[in-house]
Design an enzyme around this catalytic site. Structure first.
Site, PDB file in Angstrom:
ATOM      1  N   HIS A 127       1.154  -1.154   0.377  1.00 35.91           N
ATOM      2  CA  HIS A 127       0.522  -0.031   0.255  1.00 35.91           C
ATOM      3  C   HIS A 127       0.859   1.573   0.136  1.00 35.91           C
ATOM      4  CE1 HIS A 127      -2.454  -3.445   0.985  1.00 35.91           C
ATOM      5  NE2 HIS A 127      -3.576  -2.123   1.395  1.00 35.91           N
ATOM      6  N   HIS A 128       1.602   1.098  -0.347  1.00 37.50           N
ATOM      7  CA  HIS A 128       3.619   2.360  -0.327  1.00 37.50           C
ATOM      8  C   HIS A 128       2.688   3.557  -1.773  1.00 37.50           C
ATOM      9  CE1 HIS A 128       4.536   0.773  -4.100  1.00 37.50           C
ATOM     10  NE2 HIS A 128       5.450   1.621  -4.241  1.00 37.50           N
ATOM     11  N   LYS A 152      -3.362  -8.330  -7.587  1.00 39.10           N
ATOM     12  CA  LYS A 152      -3.518  -9.633  -8.074  1.00 39.10           C
ATOM     13  C   LYS A 152      -4.455 -10.803  -7.202  1.00 39.10           C
ATOM     14  CE  LYS A 152      -2.365 -11.256 -11.850  1.00 39.10           C
ATOM     15  NZ  LYS A 152      -1.202 -10.191 -13.347  1.00 39.10           N
ATOM     16  N   SER A 194      -2.614   0.993 -18.678  1.00 33.62           N
ATOM     17  CA  SER A 194      -3.748   0.439 -17.969  1.00 33.62           C
ATOM     18  C   SER A 194      -3.960   2.278 -16.416  1.00 33.62           C
ATOM     19  CB  SER A 194      -3.888  -0.636 -16.504  1.00 33.62           C
ATOM     20  OG  SER A 194      -4.471  -1.807 -17.307  1.00 33.62           O
TER      21      SER A 194
HETATM   22  P1  NAD Z   1      -4.525 -14.945 -22.575  1.00 31.64           P
HETATM   23  O1  NAD Z   1      -5.859 -15.929 -22.031  1.00 31.64           O
HETATM   24  O2  NAD Z   1      -5.431 -14.084 -23.845  1.00 31.64           O
HETATM   25  O3  NAD Z   1      -3.087 -16.023 -23.620  1.00 31.64           O
HETATM   26  C1  NAD Z   1      -2.565 -17.538 -22.935  1.00 31.64           C
HETATM   27  C2  NAD Z   1      -2.410 -18.142 -24.531  1.00 31.64           C
HETATM   28  O4  NAD Z   1      -1.943 -19.469 -23.914  1.00 31.64           O
HETATM   29  C3  NAD Z   1      -3.635 -18.246 -24.473  1.00 31.64           C
HETATM   30  O5  NAD Z   1      -4.311 -18.208 -25.760  1.00 31.64           O
HETATM   31  C4  NAD Z   1      -3.945 -20.304 -24.057  1.00 31.64           C
HETATM   32  O6  NAD Z   1      -4.280 -21.082 -25.294  1.00 31.64           O
HETATM   33  C5  NAD Z   1      -2.243 -20.440 -23.945  1.00 31.64           C
HETATM   34  N1  NAD Z   1      -1.176 -21.105 -23.851  1.00 31.64           N
HETATM   35  C6  NAD Z   1      -1.965 -21.954 -22.788  1.00 31.64           C
HETATM   36  N2  NAD Z   1      -1.457 -23.153 -22.373  1.00 31.64           N
HETATM   37  C7  NAD Z   1      -0.454 -22.753 -22.796  1.00 31.64           C
HETATM   38  C8  NAD Z   1       0.864 -23.865 -22.983  1.00 31.64           C
HETATM   39  N3  NAD Z   1       0.618 -25.197 -22.782  1.00 31.64           N
HETATM   40  N4  NAD Z   1       1.877 -23.483 -24.168  1.00 31.64           N
HETATM   41  C9  NAD Z   1       1.060 -22.816 -25.370  1.00 31.64           C
HETATM   42  N5  NAD Z   1       0.476 -21.371 -24.795  1.00 31.64           N
HETATM   43  C10 NAD Z   1      -0.609 -21.954 -24.084  1.00 31.64           C
HETATM   44  O7  NAD Z   1      -3.862 -14.483 -21.756  1.00 31.64           O
HETATM   45  P2  NAD Z   1      -2.667 -13.090 -21.579  1.00 31.64           P
HETATM   46  O8  NAD Z   1      -3.358 -11.922 -20.813  1.00 31.64           O
HETATM   47  O9  NAD Z   1      -2.180 -12.909 -22.908  1.00 31.64           O
HETATM   48  O10 NAD Z   1      -1.207 -13.121 -20.466  1.00 31.64           O
HETATM   49  C11 NAD Z   1      -0.251 -14.150 -21.436  1.00 31.64           C
HETATM   50  C12 NAD Z   1       0.907 -13.952 -19.956  1.00 31.64           C
HETATM   51  O11 NAD Z   1       1.382 -12.572 -19.586  1.00 31.64           O
HETATM   52  C13 NAD Z   1       0.683 -14.191 -18.039  1.00 31.64           C
HETATM   53  O12 NAD Z   1       1.522 -14.691 -17.799  1.00 31.64           O
HETATM   54  C14 NAD Z   1      -0.135 -13.078 -18.164  1.00 31.64           C
HETATM   55  O13 NAD Z   1       0.008 -12.568 -16.622  1.00 31.64           O
HETATM   56  C15 NAD Z   1       0.835 -12.032 -18.823  1.00 31.64           C
HETATM   57  N6  NAD Z   1       0.421 -10.412 -18.786  1.00 31.64           N
HETATM   58  C16 NAD Z   1      -0.760 -10.500 -19.473  1.00 31.64           C
HETATM   59  C17 NAD Z   1      -0.569  -8.986 -19.303  1.00 31.64           C
HETATM   60  C18 NAD Z   1      -1.850  -8.642 -20.421  1.00 31.64           C
HETATM   61  O14 NAD Z   1      -2.222  -6.598 -20.449  1.00 31.64           O
HETATM   62  N7  NAD Z   1      -3.231  -9.396 -20.600  1.00 31.64           N
HETATM   63  C19 NAD Z   1       0.012  -7.621 -18.440  1.00 31.64           C
HETATM   64  C20 NAD Z   1       1.267  -8.436 -18.163  1.00 31.64           C
HETATM   65  C21 NAD Z   1       1.470  -9.565 -17.676  1.00 31.64           C
END
Ligand code: NAD
Length: 478
Positions: A70-71, A112, A369
């Site tokens: 909460h900083h 989160k 965001s």
């Molecule tokens: P998403 O759900 O849109 O996409 C994830 C994709 O990975 C899906 O298409 C899924 O089918 C695929 N997938 C699942 N298992 C798999 C495997 N074993 N091998 C290959 N592909 C596989 O999610 P996202 O928003 O793209 O998030 C992906 C990562 O990025 C996560 O770790 C998330 O925490 C991180 N992230 C996302 C955001 C954001 O803005 N969406 C921001 C920061 C970090």
């Protein structure tokens, strides 16, 4: 055997991984141990089990929202829908959000959330019910609100879920002027911002471009030049993986040699046409059988492909003791959160592989965001006030140079020169500025702090220094 499994599970626990990364960085800093502990721990976690009724059937769901620090307020972080979600994972991801915001100079604390479910197994109507119920649980405990805690999309959620969350919050707070700022990553028509959809992928690309601009850094990985022609493999073709691939393919002329998804990996050593793959996936719902590519059955095959840059963009713990010896990339750009285990990281660093860490590489999402949140609070689209003024000034400048040389610019070039800044241009510009500044701050730590030569430790040091300063300036409330 059972003992070994427990030890392995402990090793793969994301909370342990994040804490080990924190400790590795903290040993280079001389803050009081209590202060470092305050930065490291997760301040609070809300765990809830809630029922949802589908027809005559009742089903129970488990959800979490962790508030790490909460900083700065409000707190910020995605909501994930996955059957793998558990409390430790959510706490770890909340901690990473705190560090990520500090690295990107975004004034939020880290949070989160998640619900344990596989979205594919539910209809949109069912997902809407689950999302609205979970949001109302968060409202009851003050774990959501424009000034307290602002969720965003993450694995398994997107604009649609954010829209449902915003609408539920609005229903509970009638007339609240800033209600739409309770969540980001909304559709543009619901108070979202242009450029949020591609933000995380674009941020990853800006991060890679900046890394390659630092010739000495790129040289340590045996790379030189721009992204053009670089062989890149990407795991995940969801929001982050897709946009990263699309931008690298269209704007940087990089060669995407493999794409991994949950149902397999596509390979093409001369480069996959990402625009055609986008259309294929939209039509078929899968990347499988995409023409002109070899297909192998596991999504993780994409991690072992011969390439210059590997971009894990799916889930955590993907690069681990089972495949670490098979990684052939020179650079790992972590677009996903926590894709590399501690053991794999140690091995890869010892082999000279450069790891560009998640807490920097995927900070583009939270950065945009932040822009969306400030847009919602100002109730005004970026660029609305100044766009025409900007165009008028550009027009006079262009006309002055044309008069001076007695020639007209070609029509296309003239149009480009005269065009005023719109919301999406401003968002991209702000994101680029953020990623460049953050890279340079990380790079500065590598130069300044003795014995630190990996980007993750440097990124953590950069984050801890900023958070420690904030806590020390705030003081501790009696
Ligand atoms: P998403 O759900 O849109 O996409 C994830 C994709 O990975 C899906 O298409 C899924 O089918 C695929 N997938 C699942 N298992 C798999 C495997 N074993 N091998 C290959 N592909 C596989 O999610 P996202 O928003 O793209 O998030 C992906 C990562 O990025 C996560 O770790 C998330 O925490 C991180 N992230 C996302 C955001 C954001 O803005 N969406 C921001 C920061 C970090």
């Amino acid at each position: 055997m059972a003992k070994k499994n427990t030890a392995e599970a402990e090793d793969l626990n994301l909370m342990n991984i994040v804490n080990r990364q924190f400790d590795k960085a903290a040993q280079h800093l001389s803050y009081p141990p209590g202060l470092l502990e305050q930065i490291k721990v997760c301040n609070n976690v809300y765990y809830v089990q809630f029922p949802v009724k589908f027809g005559k059937e009742y089903r129970m769901f488990e959800g979490w929202r962790a508030e790490h620090s909460h900083h700065k307020k409000p707190l910020k972080g995605g909501i994930r829908y996955s059957r793998m979600v558990d409390q430790h994972e959510i706490m770890a991801l909340a901690a990473m959000m705190t560090y990520k915001c500090a690295i990107a100079n975004v004034p939020f604390g880290g949070s989160k959330g998640g619900v344990k479910l596989t979205p594919r197994e539910y209809s949109p109507e069912q997902l809407e019910k689950i999302t609205r119920r979970f949001t109302s649980e968060l409202i009851k405990k003050n774990f959501i609100g424009p000034g307290v805690n602002v969720p965003a999309p993450d694995y398994g959620t997107g604009e649609r879920e954010m829209s449902w969350m915003a609408d539920t919050y609005d229903a509970f707070h009638p007339g609240g002027l800033d209600n739409m700022a309770c969540v980001t990553g909304k559709p543009v028509s619901q108070g979202g911002i242009r450029g949020r959809r591609e933000a995380t992928g674009l941020g990853t690309v800006y991060g890679l471009r900046e890394f390659l601009r630092h010739k000495e850094d790129a040289k340590t990985a045996g790379l030189s030049g721009s992204l053009e022609g670089k062989k890149i493999s990407i795991q995940g073709f969801g929001n982050v993986g897709f946009w990263t691939a699309k931008i690298l393919h269209n704007e940087d002329q990089a060669k995407i040699v493999a794409i991994g998804e949950w149902d397999g990996t596509l390979h093409n050593s001369t480069g996959i046409d990402i625009n055609a793959l986008e259309a294929w996936k939209a039509e078929k719902g899968t990347i499988k059988d995409f023409p002109g590519c070899k297909h192998t059955p596991k999504g993780t095959d994409s991690l072992e492909v011969a390439c210059d840059i590997l971009i894990p963009a799916a889930l955590e713990n993907q690069i681990n003791r089972d495949n670490m010896h098979k990684i052939k990339a020179r650079v790992i750009a972590e677009a996903a959160n926590g894709p590399t285990t501690t053991e794999a990281e140690a091995l890869l660093l010892s082999k000279g592989v450069v790891i560009l860490p998640d807490i920097y590489m995927n900070s583009g999402g939270v950065t945009v965001s932040y822009f969306e949140w400030t847009k919602n609070l100002s109730h005004m689209r970026y660029g609305r006030l100044e766009k025409r003024l900007d165009e008028a000034k550009r027009e006079s400048l262009v006309r002055a140079t044309e008069d001076l040389v007695g020639k007209q610019y070609l029509t296309d070039l003239r149009r480009k020169l005269v065009r005023g800044m719109d919301e999406v241009d401003l968002v991209h510009s702000g994101l680029e500025e953020t990623m460049i500044t953050a890279y340079n701050e990380i790079s500065e730590v590598i130069k300044r702090v003795k014995k630190v030569n990996d980007h993750r430790t440097a990124a953590y040091i950069s984050a801890i220094e900023k958070i420690a300063t904030s806590y020390m300036e705030l003081g501790i409330f009696p």
